[in-house]
Design a protein around this motif. Structure first.
Motif, PDB file in Angstrom:
ATOM      1  N   MET A  21      94.482  15.119   3.583  1.00 41.95           N
ATOM      2  CA  MET A  21      93.209  14.829   2.924  1.00 41.95           C
ATOM      3  C   MET A  21      93.442  13.799   1.809  1.00 41.95           C
ATOM      4  SD  MET A  21      90.441  17.476   1.244  1.00 41.95           S
ATOM      5  CE  MET A  21      89.948  18.110   2.850  1.00 41.95           C
ATOM      6  N   THR A  22      92.668  12.721   1.838  1.00 47.03           N
ATOM      7  CA  THR A  22      92.828  11.648   0.870  1.00 47.03           C
ATOM      8  C   THR A  22      92.037  11.938  -0.403  1.00 47.03           C
ATOM      9  OG1 THR A  22      90.914  10.409   1.697  1.00 47.03           O
ATOM     10  CG2 THR A  22      93.046  10.019   2.783  1.00 47.03           C
ATOM     11  N   ALA A  23      92.269  11.097  -1.415  1.00 50.41           N
ATOM     12  CA  ALA A  23      91.531  11.234  -2.671  1.00 50.41           C
ATOM     13  C   ALA A  23      90.035  11.017  -2.435  1.00 50.41           C
ATOM     14  CB  ALA A  23      92.063  10.233  -3.694  1.00 50.41           C
ATOM     15  N   ILE A  24      89.699  10.123  -1.508  1.00 50.17           N
ATOM     16  CA  ILE A  24      88.285   9.882  -1.199  1.00 50.17           C
ATOM     17  C   ILE A  24      87.650  11.135  -0.607  1.00 50.17           C
ATOM     18  CG2 ILE A  24      86.701   8.559   0.256  1.00 50.17           C
ATOM     19  CD1 ILE A  24      88.587   6.181   0.007  1.00 50.17           C
ATOM     20  N   ASP A  25      88.378  11.804   0.288  1.00 50.42           N
ATOM     21  CA  ASP A  25      87.870  13.046   0.881  1.00 50.42           C
ATOM     22  C   ASP A  25      87.673  14.122  -0.184  1.00 50.42           C
ATOM     23  OD1 ASP A  25      87.941  11.942   3.450  1.00 50.42           O
ATOM     24  OD2 ASP A  25      90.017  12.555   3.757  1.00 50.42           O
ATOM     25  N   LEU A  26      88.650  14.257  -1.072  1.00 51.41           N
ATOM     26  CA  LEU A  26      88.555  15.252  -2.139  1.00 51.41           C
ATOM     27  C   LEU A  26      87.402  14.949  -3.079  1.00 51.41           C
ATOM     28  CD1 LEU A  26      92.333  15.727  -3.038  1.00 51.41           C
ATOM     29  CD2 LEU A  26      90.828  17.423  -1.981  1.00 51.41           C
ATOM     30  N   SER A  27      87.218  13.671  -3.382  1.00 58.27           N
ATOM     31  CA  SER A  27      86.118  13.272  -4.248  1.00 58.27           C
ATOM     32  C   SER A  27      84.776  13.584  -3.603  1.00 58.27           C
ATOM     33  CB  SER A  27      86.214  11.776  -4.559  1.00 58.27           C
ATOM     34  OG  SER A  27      85.096  11.348  -5.292  1.00 58.27           O
ATOM     35  N   SER A  28      84.680  13.316  -2.305  1.00 58.41           N
ATOM     36  CA  SER A  28      83.447  13.614  -1.572  1.00 58.41           C
ATOM     37  C   SER A  28      83.160  15.113  -1.576  1.00 58.41           C
ATOM     38  CB  SER A  28      83.561  13.104  -0.131  1.00 58.41           C
ATOM     39  OG  SER A  28      82.403  13.438   0.607  1.00 58.41           O
ATOM     40  N   PHE A  29      84.204  15.910  -1.360  1.00 61.64           N
ATOM     41  CA  PHE A  29      84.041  17.369  -1.366  1.00 61.64           C
ATOM     42  C   PHE A  29      83.609  17.860  -2.751  1.00 61.64           C
ATOM     43  CE2 PHE A  29      85.856  21.640  -2.037  1.00 61.64           C
ATOM     44  CZ  PHE A  29      85.185  22.326  -1.031  1.00 61.64           C
ATOM     45  N   ALA A  30      84.211  17.294  -3.795  1.00 65.06           N
ATOM     46  CA  ALA A  30      83.841  17.679  -5.163  1.00 65.06           C
ATOM     47  C   ALA A  30      82.391  17.294  -5.449  1.00 65.06           C
ATOM     48  CB  ALA A  30      84.775  17.010  -6.174  1.00 65.06           C
ATOM     49  N   GLY A  31      81.975  16.133  -4.952  1.00 63.69           N
ATOM     50  CA  GLY A  31      80.598  15.698  -5.147  1.00 63.69           C
ATOM     51  C   GLY A  31      79.598  16.633  -4.481  1.00 63.69           C
ATOM     52  N   LEU A  32      79.900  17.039  -3.254  1.00 59.94           N
ATOM     53  CA  LEU A  32      79.016  17.968  -2.548  1.00 59.94           C
ATOM     54  C   LEU A  32      78.978  19.326  -3.242  1.00 59.94           C
ATOM     55  CD1 LEU A  32      79.957  17.167   1.162  1.00 59.94           C
ATOM     56  CD2 LEU A  32      77.782  16.658   0.033  1.00 59.94           C
ATOM     57  N   THR A  33      80.137  19.775  -3.712  1.00 60.87           N
ATOM     58  CA  THR A  33      80.196  21.054  -4.427  1.00 60.87           C
ATOM     59  C   THR A  33      79.364  20.996  -5.697  1.00 60.87           C
ATOM     60  OG1 THR A  33      82.429  21.457  -3.572  1.00 60.87           O
ATOM     61  CG2 THR A  33      81.725  22.768  -5.472  1.00 60.87           C
ATOM     62  N   ALA A  34      79.500  19.890  -6.437  1.00 56.47           N
ATOM     63  CA  ALA A  34      78.723  19.714  -7.663  1.00 56.47           C
ATOM     64  C   ALA A  34      77.233  19.694  -7.361  1.00 56.47           C
ATOM     65  CB  ALA A  34      79.140  18.417  -8.358  1.00 56.47           C
ATOM     66  N   MET A  35      76.854  19.017  -6.286  1.00 53.89           N
ATOM     67  CA  MET A  35      75.437  18.950  -5.915  1.00 53.89           C
ATOM     68  C   MET A  35      74.879  20.331  -5.607  1.00 53.89           C
ATOM     69  SD  MET A  35      73.677  17.359  -2.563  1.00 53.89           S
ATOM     70  CE  MET A  35      74.414  18.753  -1.709  1.00 53.89           C
ATOM     71  N   VAL A  36      75.649  21.151  -4.866  1.00 52.51           N
ATOM     72  CA  VAL A  36      75.201  22.504  -4.534  1.00 52.51           C
ATOM     73  C   VAL A  36      75.064  23.347  -5.803  1.00 52.51           C
ATOM     74  CG1 VAL A  36      75.826  24.647  -3.362  1.00 52.51           C
ATOM     75  CG2 VAL A  36      76.115  22.456  -2.184  1.00 52.51           C
ATOM     76  N   LEU A  37      76.052  23.251  -6.696  1.00 50.72           N
ATOM     77  CA  LEU A  37      76.007  24.004  -7.954  1.00 50.72           C
ATOM     78  C   LEU A  37      74.805  23.587  -8.800  1.00 50.72           C
ATOM     79  CD1 LEU A  37      79.792  23.994  -8.955  1.00 50.72           C
ATOM     80  CD2 LEU A  37      78.448  25.984  -8.223  1.00 50.72           C
ATOM     81  N   LEU A  38      74.548  22.294  -8.875  1.00 52.90           N
ATOM     82  CA  LEU A  38      73.418  21.805  -9.658  1.00 52.90           C
ATOM     83  C   LEU A  38      72.092  22.211  -9.024  1.00 52.90           C
ATOM     84  CD1 LEU A  38      74.810  18.278 -10.570  1.00 52.90           C
ATOM     85  CD2 LEU A  38      74.368  20.154 -12.162  1.00 52.90           C
ATOM     86  N   THR A  39      72.049  22.216  -7.704  1.00 57.97           N
ATOM     87  CA  THR A  39      70.841  22.662  -7.011  1.00 57.97           C
ATOM     88  C   THR A  39      70.565  24.130  -7.314  1.00 57.97           C
ATOM     89  OG1 THR A  39      71.135  21.060  -5.208  1.00 57.97           O
ATOM     90  CG2 THR A  39      69.752  22.980  -4.751  1.00 57.97           C
ATOM     91  N   VAL A  40      71.614  24.949  -7.231  1.00 55.30           N
ATOM     92  CA  VAL A  40      71.478  26.375  -7.565  1.00 55.30           C
ATOM     93  C   VAL A  40      71.008  26.540  -8.999  1.00 55.30           C
ATOM     94  CG1 VAL A  40      72.765  28.525  -7.926  1.00 55.30           C
ATOM     95  CG2 VAL A  40      73.161  27.168  -5.861  1.00 55.30           C
ATOM     96  N   ASN A  41      71.530  25.689  -9.890  1.00 51.28           N
ATOM     97  CA  ASN A  41      71.151  25.805 -11.294  1.00 51.28           C
ATOM     98  C   ASN A  41      69.683  25.445 -11.524  1.00 51.28           C
ATOM     99  OD1 ASN A  41      72.930  26.742 -13.403  1.00 51.28           O
ATOM    100  ND2 ASN A  41      72.207  24.983 -14.561  1.00 51.28           N
ATOM    101  N   ILE A  42      69.208  24.441 -10.800  1.00 54.66           N
ATOM    102  CA  ILE A  42      67.796  24.071 -10.909  1.00 54.66           C
ATOM    103  C   ILE A  42      66.912  25.213 -10.406  1.00 54.66           C
ATOM    104  CG2 ILE A  42      66.015  22.512 -10.032  1.00 54.66           C
ATOM    105  CD1 ILE A  42      68.184  20.328  -9.980  1.00 54.66           C
ATOM    106  N   LEU A  43      67.315  25.834  -9.303  1.00 53.50           N
ATOM    107  CA  LEU A  43      66.550  26.959  -8.757  1.00 53.50           C
ATOM    108  C   LEU A  43      66.532  28.126  -9.740  1.00 53.50           C
ATOM    109  CD1 LEU A  43      67.787  26.896  -5.034  1.00 53.50           C
ATOM    110  CD2 LEU A  43      65.698  25.902  -5.991  1.00 53.50           C
ATOM    111  N   LEU A  44      67.686  28.405 -10.356  1.00 55.67           N
ATOM    112  CA  LEU A  44      67.748  29.465 -11.365  1.00 55.67           C
ATOM    113  C   LEU A  44      66.881  29.108 -12.571  1.00 55.67           C
ATOM    114  CD1 LEU A  44      71.575  30.293 -11.332  1.00 55.67           C
ATOM    115  CD2 LEU A  44      69.730  31.794 -10.547  1.00 55.67           C
ATOM    116  N   GLY A  45      66.918  27.837 -12.957  1.00 51.77           N
ATOM    117  CA  GLY A  45      66.107  27.390 -14.086  1.00 51.77           C
ATOM    118  C   GLY A  45      64.621  27.569 -13.832  1.00 51.77           C
ATOM    119  N   LEU A  46      64.195  27.331 -12.594  1.00 48.78           N
ATOM    120  CA  LEU A  46      62.785  27.519 -12.240  1.00 48.78           C
ATOM    121  C   LEU A  46      62.391  28.988 -12.353  1.00 48.78           C
ATOM    122  CD1 LEU A  46      62.533  25.083  -9.188  1.00 48.78           C
ATOM    123  CD2 LEU A  46      61.453  24.801 -11.426  1.00 48.78           C
ATOM    124  N   LEU A  47      63.303  29.874 -11.951  1.00 48.16           N
ATOM    125  CA  LEU A  47      63.033  31.314 -12.083  1.00 48.16           C
ATOM    126  C   LEU A  47      62.948  31.717 -13.554  1.00 48.16           C
ATOM    127  CD1 LEU A  47      65.364  32.837  -9.316  1.00 48.16           C
ATOM    128  CD2 LEU A  47      62.871  32.658  -9.263  1.00 48.16           C
TER     129      LEU A  47
END
Length: 203
Positions: free
Chosen positions: A1-27
């Protein structure tokens, strides 16, 4: 796995976490009570919302920082390219959108920490930046080539579908929050009118 792959995975993980946080914030914004309502359990939504935000911002930072260790000629990023990507190697517009997303969410997290000093009204106005940052995040995640090869976005790719799914979830939750808030306000107004009428009748 390259640095680009790891960066992409981290980006997707961050997006999911931020999405969950927005949903929690709405509640949290509608004072949703999970003990009285579904799932009928005592869940500290506000605390989870706060700690998830701190975790998310750490992963957001990792997303671009990993690219500093890339050996690919397509991703020769320097620290200045990450902080101010106007001259970054390739996909500069999408990189700028990513940087704007980071600064937007960072502002929300930092100001939330200083909420008692800022005051509720000022903090609430600044907190709305999260929705603007989220919109930029979904555009960034959808249009950028995760392999950094300047290819056109494949909207049916698994990673893109995840981004699109997160966007749909936030959009649907935002509509629910608006309707829930409107119904709650109407109920409170009707209850106040009934209470006032009973008070007048008693007098």
């Amino acid at each position: 796995m390259t640095a680009i792959d790891l960066s992409s995975f981290a980006g997707l993980t961050a997006m999911v976490l931020l999405t969950v946080n927005i949903l929690l914030g709405l509640l949290v914004s509608v004072n949703y009570n999970p003990r009285r309502q579904w799932p009928h359990r005592k869940i500290p939504l506000f605390k989870i919302h706060n700690w998830n935000a701190y975790l998310a911002i750490v992963v957001v930072c990792l997303h671009p920082l990993i690219l500093l260790f890339s050996t690919s000629k397509l991703a020769q990023f320097g620290i200045f390219d990450l902080l101010w990507p106007l001259h970054s190697p390739g996909q500069r517009l999408y990189n700028c959108l990513g940087a704007a997303t980071f600064y937007g969410f960072a502002l929300v997290v930092v100001t939330s920490y200083f909420r008692p000093r800022l005051g509720y009204r000022t903090w609430k106005k600044l907190h709305y930046v999260a929705y603007f940052a989220a919109a930029i995040m979904y555009v960034h995640g959808t249009l950028i080539d995760q392999n950094l090869k300047n290819g056109p976005p494949d909207l049916l790719d698994g990673e893109k579908v995840l981004v699109e799914g997160c966007f749909v979830a936030v959009a649907a939750a935002s509509v629910w929050r608006w309707r829930y808030g409107s119904e709650k306000k109407r109920y409170q107004a009707a209850l106040k009118r009934a209470t006032d009428a009973l008070r007048i009748a008693a007098d």
